[in-house]
Design a protein around this motif. Structure first.
Motif, PDB file in Angstrom:
ATOM      1  N   LEU A   9      12.692  10.129  -6.273  1.00 38.23           N
ATOM      2  CA  LEU A   9      12.595   9.825  -5.580  1.00 38.23           C
ATOM      3  C   LEU A   9      11.954   9.876  -4.130  1.00 38.23           C
ATOM      4  N   ARG A  10      13.531  11.384  -4.124  1.00 34.19           N
ATOM      5  CA  ARG A  10      13.352  12.101  -2.590  1.00 34.19           C
ATOM      6  C   ARG A  10      11.409  12.262  -2.809  1.00 34.19           C
ATOM      7  N   ALA A  11      11.539  12.843  -2.997  1.00 38.72           N
ATOM      8  CA  ALA A  11       9.369  12.880  -2.824  1.00 38.72           C
ATOM      9  C   ALA A  11       9.119  11.863  -1.829  1.00 38.72           C
ATOM     10  N   ALA A  12       9.230  10.793  -2.825  1.00 34.06           N
ATOM     11  CA  ALA A  12       8.930   9.321  -2.335  1.00 34.06           C
ATOM     12  C   ALA A  12       9.190   9.318  -0.469  1.00 34.06           C
ATOM     13  N   GLN A  13      10.290   9.182  -0.692  1.00 40.02           N
ATOM     14  CA  GLN A  13      10.823   8.950   0.747  1.00 40.02           C
ATOM     15  C   GLN A  13      10.566  10.416   1.880  1.00 40.02           C
ATOM     16  N   VAL A  14      10.670  11.521   1.490  1.00 34.85           N
ATOM     17  CA  VAL A  14       9.005  12.456   2.177  1.00 34.85           C
ATOM     18  C   VAL A  14       8.421  11.983   3.038  1.00 34.85           C
ATOM     19  N   GLN A  15       7.402  11.505   1.783  1.00 37.42           N
ATOM     20  CA  GLN A  15       6.033  10.958   1.692  1.00 37.42           C
ATOM     21  C   GLN A  15       6.237   9.546   2.809  1.00 37.42           C
TER      22      GLN A  15
END
Length: 364
Positions: free
Chosen positions: A238-244
């Motif tokens: 989830l965090r990686a998706a937000q960063v992207q």
């Protein structure tokens, strides 16, 4: 040192198939383990496992009448499982579909009383939209709480299911009660034009077909669209998706809303095709059994179809088992519970067997 030896050309095909086989073999093994554990339980209480599984087969799958009983259980399980499986693709564990089902059924029943005299297509469409709208609002609020306030969706959905059932009971026994329903409080009965009949050649209502088509459509959404691809990325991290820069908030609310729509649709079909009014029979535990269906199917919408049929057969056999084996009606729930525990335990073994890795088949 021994050099790696490449496998024959067929190994490349096997290396592609084996990782996919893991998602089939491990749930099947968990189902078998749960069945073996339940067999031991039956032996401890002095009952025969052979008789039990024979009655399950007889009541659920052996004859056309058995299939009629099984398919009558399948439609709500398909929709309830989608309510769990869709948010699960984003890493959310939403287990409150039971609440959306009963409230969706209540919305359909009340809407049906307002649509008396309408053309059947318009009346049924209005009922379905009301049921889906209430399901959307109920389950999407769980996704919104997760995104906006960080509220754990599992706890929130479970508590909201209890609230929904209490609200349903209050409204059915109070403001929306049919005065003629003395022994079993219910809403006013639907007119014949607002009832859903059976499909030709099959003694099952149209909700089964709609549920199967919904599973296929959801598979296409998840596996063949950019929206589904974004959801899978968000589910992995989830965090990686937000960063992207992915719209994680909209994805979470959108997928929980879609799951809620399907749960509300389950309530609509239960009222319009089975009960004819909203009453206590809607609180049948389909939302909770749908959790098991979704987990056993590994949240794959296509796999939900055969799993729902299997679990529908189990549910259809409960009455016969009670009569023939002198066991409580809740025996099937114990059986399902053991399977669910086995499924949860099986989650720890994924990725631990080298036989399911491509490298095992490419190089030895």
């Amino acid at each position: 040192m021994e050099q790696p030896v490449a496998h024959p050309s067929g190994a490349s095909t096997i290396s592609v198939l084996m990782p996919r086989a893991e998602g089939l073999v491990i749930p099947f093994a968990a189902l078998l383990a749960g069945s073996l554990a339940f067999s031991l339980f039956l032996l401890l209480v002095g009952k025969s496992p052979v008789t039990f599984f024979g009655l399950v087969w007889m009541a659920g799958f052996s004859t056309a009448f058995s299939w009629q009983n099984t398919l009558s259980q399948v439609a709500p399980l398909l929709f309830a499982a989608l309510c769990v499986a869709l948010p699960a693709r984003l890493g959310l564990v939403v287990i409150g579909g039971e609440g959306a089902i009963v409230l969706g059924g209540l919305a359909a029943g009340v809407a049906g009383t307002q649509a008396t005299g309408w053309p059947p297509a318009a009346g049924l469409g209005f009922m379905a939209l009301c049921a889906m709208a209430l399901g959307v609002g109920w389950i999407a609020s769980i996704g919104a709480l997760r995104i906006k306030r960080g509220v754990n969706e599992t706890i929130a959905s479970l508590l909201m299911a209890y609230i929904a059932i209490a609200l349903f009971n209050h409204l059915v026994e109070g403001p929306f009660r049919d005065p003629a329903s003395l022994n079993k409080p219910s809403t006013l009965p639907l007119t014949e034009g607002l009832r859903i009949g059976e499909m030709p050649l099959i003694s099952a209502h149209w909700g089964v077909l709609v549920g199967i088509l919904a599973c296929i459509a959801c598979w296409v959404l998840i596996e063949r669209t950019t929206l589904g691809f974004a959801a899978r990325i968000a589910g992995d991290n989830l965090r990686a998706a937000q960063v992207q820069g992915l719209p994680v908030g909209r994805l979470v609310v959108g997928f929980t809303a879609l799951g809620g729509a399907f749960a509300g649709l389950a309530g609509f079909f239960e009222v319009a095709a089975v009960h004819g009014s909203a009453n206590g029979s809607l609180i049948a535990g389909y939302g909770y059994t749908g959790i098991l269906v979704a987990f056993l199917a590994r949240h794959n919408p296509l796999a939900i179809i055969p799993v729902a049929i299997l679990l529908g057969g189990f549910a259809a056999s409960s009455g016969l088992i009670q009569r023939r084996m002198d066991l409580p009606d809740a025996t099937i729930l114990v059986f399902q519970g053991m399977i669910f525990v086995a499924i949860l335990l099986s989650e720890t073994v994924y990725g631990r067997f080298k036989i399911f890795t491509p490298a095992y088949w490419e190089v030895r």
